[in-house]
Design a protein around this motif. Structure first.
Motif, mmCIF file in Angstrom:
data_model
loop_
_atom_site.group_PDB
_atom_site.id
_atom_site.type_symbol
_atom_site.label_atom_id
_atom_site.label_comp_id
_atom_site.label_asym_id
_atom_site.label_seq_id
_atom_site.Cartn_x
_atom_site.Cartn_y
_atom_site.Cartn_z
ATOM 1 N N SER A 200 9.912 0.874 -6.227
ATOM 2 C CA SER A 200 10.488 -0.344 -6.786
ATOM 3 C C SER A 200 11.161 -1.183 -5.707
ATOM 4 N N GLU A 201 11.926 -0.553 -4.843
ATOM 5 C CA GLU A 201 12.587 -1.287 -3.760
ATOM 6 C C GLU A 201 11.570 -1.887 -2.796
ATOM 7 N N MET A 202 10.524 -1.135 -2.514
ATOM 8 C CA MET A 202 9.490 -1.646 -1.619
ATOM 9 C C MET A 202 8.721 -2.798 -2.257
ATOM 10 N N TYR A 203 8.478 -2.723 -3.559
ATOM 11 C CA TYR A 203 7.826 -3.843 -4.244
ATOM 12 C C TYR A 203 8.688 -5.102 -4.157
ATOM 13 N N HIS A 204 9.998 -4.937 -4.283
ATOM 14 C CA HIS A 204 10.902 -6.089 -4.126
ATOM 15 C C HIS A 204 10.813 -6.656 -2.715
ATOM 16 N N ALA A 205 10.775 -5.771 -1.725
ATOM 17 C CA ALA A 205 10.660 -6.228 -0.336
ATOM 18 C C ALA A 205 9.355 -6.996 -0.137
ATOM 19 N N VAL A 206 8.278 -6.489 -0.706
ATOM 20 C CA VAL A 206 6.972 -7.158 -0.612
ATOM 21 C C VAL A 206 7.055 -8.549 -1.233
ATOM 22 N N GLU A 207 7.684 -8.644 -2.391
ATOM 23 C CA GLU A 207 7.829 -9.936 -3.060
ATOM 24 C C GLU A 207 8.569 -10.938 -2.164
ATOM 25 N N HIS A 208 9.631 -10.488 -1.537
ATOM 26 C CA HIS A 208 10.398 -11.374 -0.650
ATOM 27 C C HIS A 208 9.602 -11.752 0.594
ATOM 28 N N LEU A 209 8.850 -10.817 1.135
ATOM 29 C CA LEU A 209 8.011 -11.140 2.290
ATOM 30 C C LEU A 209 6.965 -12.192 1.927
ATOM 31 N N LEU A 210 6.374 -12.062 0.766
ATOM 32 C CA LEU A 210 5.365 -13.045 0.352
ATOM 33 C C LEU A 210 5.986 -14.417 0.123
ATOM 34 N N LYS A 211 7.222 -14.452 -0.360
ATOM 35 C CA LYS A 211 7.922 -15.735 -0.486
ATOM 36 C C LYS A 211 8.206 -16.314 0.901
ATOM 37 N N ARG B 231 0.843 -1.201 0.000
ATOM 38 C CA ARG B 231 0.000 0.000 0.000
ATOM 39 C C ARG B 231 0.881 1.255 0.000
ATOM 40 N N GLN B 232 1.924 1.233 0.834
ATOM 41 C CA GLN B 232 2.833 2.375 0.895
ATOM 42 C C GLN B 232 3.612 2.540 -0.411
ATOM 43 N N ALA B 233 4.038 1.403 -0.996
ATOM 44 C CA ALA B 233 4.760 1.457 -2.265
ATOM 45 C C ALA B 233 3.869 2.025 -3.368
ATOM 46 N N ASP B 234 2.614 1.605 -3.381
ATOM 47 C CA ASP B 234 1.671 2.140 -4.368
ATOM 48 C C ASP B 234 1.546 3.652 -4.222
ATOM 49 N N SER B 235 1.477 4.112 -2.992
ATOM 50 C CA SER B 235 1.377 5.548 -2.729
ATOM 51 C C SER B 235 2.636 6.273 -3.199
ATOM 52 N N ASP B 236 3.797 5.704 -2.892
ATOM 53 C CA ASP B 236 5.050 6.317 -3.344
ATOM 54 C C ASP B 236 5.120 6.352 -4.868
ATOM 55 N N PHE B 237 4.697 5.259 -5.510
ATOM 56 C CA PHE B 237 4.712 5.210 -6.973
ATOM 57 C C PHE B 237 3.812 6.296 -7.550
ATOM 58 N N ALA B 238 2.634 6.454 -6.971
ATOM 59 C CA ALA B 238 1.685 7.466 -7.450
ATOM 60 C C ALA B 238 2.231 8.881 -7.286
#
Length: 90
Positions: free
Chosen positions: A58-69, A43-50
């Motif tokens: 982009s870095e936060m999206y990567h972190a999210v991906e790793h957390l989901l893994k 949610r925060q990454a989406d806000s930053d992207f907007a």
């Protein structure tokens, strides 16, 4: 309260104590916590992207991906140990 405080509001322990408390829960609940954390960071990454903060997002999206893994691996751990936990789940 600051927009991004350096403490968990409502929790009086240290971050180490918080990590221990989350890690000490049943693995299904720990996995759920990781998922909720990932969702909030997305949610925060989406806000930053907007707002045009593409590198940060982009870095936060990567972190999210790793957390989901990580959540998926904890789910697997839960599936392995849950048959042996019948007594402790009552």
């Amino acid at each position: 309260m600051a927009k991004h405080p350096n403490y968990v509001e409502g929790f009086n322990g240290s971050l180490e104590e918080l990590a221990y408390a989350v890690g000490n829960m049943t693995y299904d609940q720990t996995a759920l916590f990781i998922k909720k954390l990932a969702e909030d960071l997305k949610r925060q990454a989406d806000s930053d992207f907007a707002k045009g903060r593409v590198k940060l997002a982009s870095e936060m999206y990567h972190a999210v991906e790793h957390l989901l893994k990580a959540k998926e691996r904890v789910d697997v751990a839960w599936s392995i140990c849950v048959p042996y936990m019948n007594d402790s789940l009552d």
